[in-house]
Design a protein around this motif. Structure first.
Motif, mmCIF file in Angstrom:
data_model
loop_
_atom_site.group_PDB
_atom_site.id
_atom_site.type_symbol
_atom_site.label_atom_id
_atom_site.label_comp_id
_atom_site.label_asym_id
_atom_site.label_seq_id
_atom_site.Cartn_x
_atom_site.Cartn_y
_atom_site.Cartn_z
ATOM 1 N N THR A 4 82.368 30.507 11.311
ATOM 2 C CA THR A 4 81.467 30.458 10.160
ATOM 3 C C THR A 4 80.038 30.541 10.665
ATOM 4 O OG1 THR A 4 81.362 28.052 10.249
ATOM 5 C CG2 THR A 4 83.088 29.031 8.860
ATOM 6 N N ASN A 5 79.096 30.440 9.757
ATOM 7 C CA ASN A 5 77.693 30.560 10.134
ATOM 8 C C ASN A 5 77.208 29.456 11.051
ATOM 9 O OD1 ASN A 5 76.983 32.966 9.039
ATOM 10 N ND2 ASN A 5 76.220 32.117 7.117
ATOM 11 N N GLU A 6 77.665 28.247 10.868
ATOM 12 C CA GLU A 6 77.171 27.119 11.650
ATOM 13 C C GLU A 6 77.958 26.964 12.940
ATOM 14 O OE1 GLU A 6 74.340 25.530 10.850
ATOM 15 O OE2 GLU A 6 74.291 26.944 9.184
ATOM 16 N N ILE A 7 77.256 26.541 13.985
ATOM 17 C CA ILE A 7 77.871 26.325 15.293
ATOM 18 C C ILE A 7 77.894 24.827 15.569
ATOM 19 C CG2 ILE A 7 77.572 26.692 17.783
ATOM 20 C CD1 ILE A 7 78.265 29.263 16.517
ATOM 21 N N ASP A 8 79.005 24.375 16.122
ATOM 22 C CA ASP A 8 79.076 23.024 16.669
ATOM 23 C C ASP A 8 79.805 23.133 18.001
ATOM 24 O OD1 ASP A 8 81.865 23.059 16.169
ATOM 25 O OD2 ASP A 8 81.623 22.052 14.250
ATOM 26 N N LEU A 9 79.948 22.043 18.713
ATOM 27 C CA LEU A 9 80.538 22.073 20.044
ATOM 28 C C LEU A 9 81.982 22.572 20.014
ATOM 29 C CD1 LEU A 9 79.698 21.527 22.924
ATOM 30 C CD2 LEU A 9 80.524 19.191 22.663
ATOM 31 N N ASN A 10 82.733 22.167 19.008
ATOM 32 C CA ASN A 10 84.125 22.582 18.897
ATOM 33 C C ASN A 10 84.226 24.097 18.669
ATOM 34 O OD1 ASN A 10 86.931 22.108 18.800
ATOM 35 N ND2 ASN A 10 86.877 22.058 16.555
ATOM 36 N N LYS A 11 83.399 24.634 17.785
ATOM 37 C CA LYS A 11 83.416 26.079 17.522
ATOM 38 C C LYS A 11 82.966 26.860 18.751
ATOM 39 C CE LYS A 11 82.857 25.660 12.597
ATOM 40 N NZ LYS A 11 81.904 25.563 11.517
ATOM 41 N N LEU A 12 81.949 26.337 19.446
ATOM 42 C CA LEU A 12 81.469 26.985 20.653
ATOM 43 C C LEU A 12 82.586 27.041 21.696
ATOM 44 C CD1 LEU A 12 79.312 28.230 22.477
ATOM 45 C CD2 LEU A 12 78.531 25.894 22.995
ATOM 46 N N HIS A 13 83.293 25.929 21.864
ATOM 47 C CA HIS A 13 84.408 25.882 22.811
ATOM 48 C C HIS A 13 85.473 26.912 22.429
ATOM 49 C CE1 HIS A 13 88.288 24.314 24.341
ATOM 50 N NE2 HIS A 13 87.570 24.218 25.450
ATOM 51 N N HIS A 14 85.786 26.986 21.162
ATOM 52 C CA HIS A 14 86.794 27.935 20.676
ATOM 53 C C HIS A 14 86.370 29.389 20.959
ATOM 54 C CE1 HIS A 14 89.808 29.818 18.143
ATOM 55 N NE2 HIS A 14 88.837 30.458 17.516
ATOM 56 N N ILE A 15 85.103 29.707 20.723
ATOM 57 C CA ILE A 15 84.591 31.065 20.946
ATOM 58 C C ILE A 15 84.650 31.422 22.432
ATOM 59 C CG2 ILE A 15 82.493 32.489 20.859
ATOM 60 C CD1 ILE A 15 81.821 30.921 18.215
ATOM 61 N N LYS A 56 74.583 12.231 23.159
ATOM 62 C CA LYS A 56 73.795 13.422 22.840
ATOM 63 C C LYS A 56 73.545 14.245 24.101
ATOM 64 C CE LYS A 56 69.289 13.733 22.669
ATOM 65 N NZ LYS A 56 67.875 13.692 22.376
ATOM 66 N N LYS A 57 73.192 13.588 25.187
ATOM 67 C CA LYS A 57 72.941 14.298 26.449
ATOM 68 C C LYS A 57 74.192 15.020 26.936
ATOM 69 C CE LYS A 57 69.203 11.367 28.141
ATOM 70 N NZ LYS A 57 68.800 10.355 29.123
ATOM 71 N N VAL A 58 75.347 14.381 26.825
ATOM 72 C CA VAL A 58 76.601 15.005 27.249
ATOM 73 C C VAL A 58 76.915 16.222 26.376
ATOM 74 C CG1 VAL A 58 79.100 14.676 27.418
ATOM 75 C CG2 VAL A 58 77.562 12.922 28.293
ATOM 76 N N ILE A 59 76.687 16.095 25.085
ATOM 77 C CA ILE A 59 76.926 17.225 24.172
ATOM 78 C C ILE A 59 76.002 18.386 24.520
ATOM 79 C CG2 ILE A 59 76.753 18.009 21.771
ATOM 80 C CD1 ILE A 59 77.681 15.177 20.948
ATOM 81 N N ILE A 60 74.726 18.104 24.781
ATOM 82 C CA ILE A 60 73.771 19.151 25.148
ATOM 83 C C ILE A 60 74.179 19.799 26.465
ATOM 84 C CG2 ILE A 60 71.385 19.588 25.908
ATOM 85 C CD1 ILE A 60 70.528 17.448 23.806
ATOM 86 N N ASP A 61 74.544 18.982 27.452
ATOM 87 C CA ASP A 61 74.965 19.524 28.753
ATOM 88 C C ASP A 61 76.215 20.394 28.602
ATOM 89 O OD1 ASP A 61 72.864 18.211 29.969
ATOM 90 O OD2 ASP A 61 74.092 16.589 30.791
ATOM 91 N N THR A 62 77.160 19.945 27.804
ATOM 92 C CA THR A 62 78.393 20.704 27.586
ATOM 93 C C THR A 62 78.096 22.016 26.873
ATOM 94 O OG1 THR A 62 79.648 18.639 27.479
ATOM 95 C CG2 THR A 62 80.721 20.617 26.612
ATOM 96 N N ALA A 63 77.270 21.959 25.846
ATOM 97 C CA ALA A 63 76.897 23.173 25.115
ATOM 98 C C ALA A 63 76.153 24.143 26.035
ATOM 99 C CB ALA A 63 76.038 22.823 23.904
ATOM 100 N N THR A 64 75.307 23.629 26.899
ATOM 101 C CA THR A 64 74.565 24.461 27.842
ATOM 102 C C THR A 64 75.514 25.140 28.825
ATOM 103 O OG1 THR A 64 72.622 23.038 27.638
ATOM 104 C CG2 THR A 64 72.733 24.447 29.586
ATOM 105 N N GLU A 65 76.459 24.379 29.358
ATOM 106 C CA GLU A 65 77.438 24.943 30.299
ATOM 107 C C GLU A 65 78.314 25.994 29.619
ATOM 108 O OE1 GLU A 65 77.939 24.542 33.650
ATOM 109 O OE2 GLU A 65 76.025 23.489 33.584
#
Length: 185
Positions: A4-15, A56-65
């Motif tokens: 969908t239009n919005e991104i979250d960590l779960n969707k990013l992982h799936h992509i 929050k820091k872990v989520i940002i680091d994970t999204a960055t990786e």
């Protein structure tokens, strides 16, 4: 395009997972990188205390990786493919490829000029490159300097921004006296 239009960590992982599981470049939303940038940028703006801030820091680091992995996987697929299909490439990826094409063209130009005895052309390229201008921000004070184009520049104070010849800029950047200013700065 299942996201969908919005991104979250779960969707990013799936992509990213979907991209790793397929040999071809997957079709994704054309504004994927902008939505992802908004997601990470919004996270960084949020202020939390204690455990919530650590999460929050872990989520940002994970999204960055995941973002880095995603870009590298897609670029590797492109580089390994002899026949690049632009159909599923995003505009940001095409921007990267433009630079690669420019690099190849320049290499061919230098090779051709060298093996065809065009030393004057090579000299011209060299001089033009030395004197092309670069925008820099000064990290230290600098007295007046003579540029590769024999023009005078400066003096400069800390945080001054100036356009100077490439050769001079590189020397200052190497010594941590200045930093190159890029569009995103």
């Amino acid at each position: 395009m299942s996201e969908t239009n919005e991104i979250d960590l779960n969707k990013l992982h799936h992509i990213v997972l979907r991209e790793t599981e397929n040999d071809s470049i997957q079709e994704i939303n054309p504004d994927f990188y902008r939505k992802l940038s908004d997601f990470i940028g919004d996270l960084k703006k949020q202020e939390f205390d204690g455990v919530e801030n650590n999460i929050k820091k872990v989520i940002i680091d994970t999204a960055t990786e995941l973002t880095s992995l995603f870009i590298n996987i897609r670029l590797e697929k492109i580089s390994k493919s002899g026949n690049i299909s632009f159909q599923n490439l995003l505009d940001e990826e095409k921007f990267i490829l433009d630079a690669e094409e420019e690099r190849r063209e320049r290499a061919e130009m230098i090779l051709s000029a060298t093996i065809n005895g065009k030393s004057k052309f090579l000299e011209s390229i060299s001089q033009n490159h030395k004197t092309k201008t670069v925008v820099v921000r000064f990290l230290q004070e600098v007295d007046e300097l003579i540029g590769a184009d024999l023009e005078k520049y400066g003096p400069f104070k800390i945080e001054d921004i100036a356009t100077i010849p490439y050769e001079n800029a590189q020397a200052l950047i190497t010594k941590n006296i200045a930093t190159k200013v890029r569009w995103e700065d």
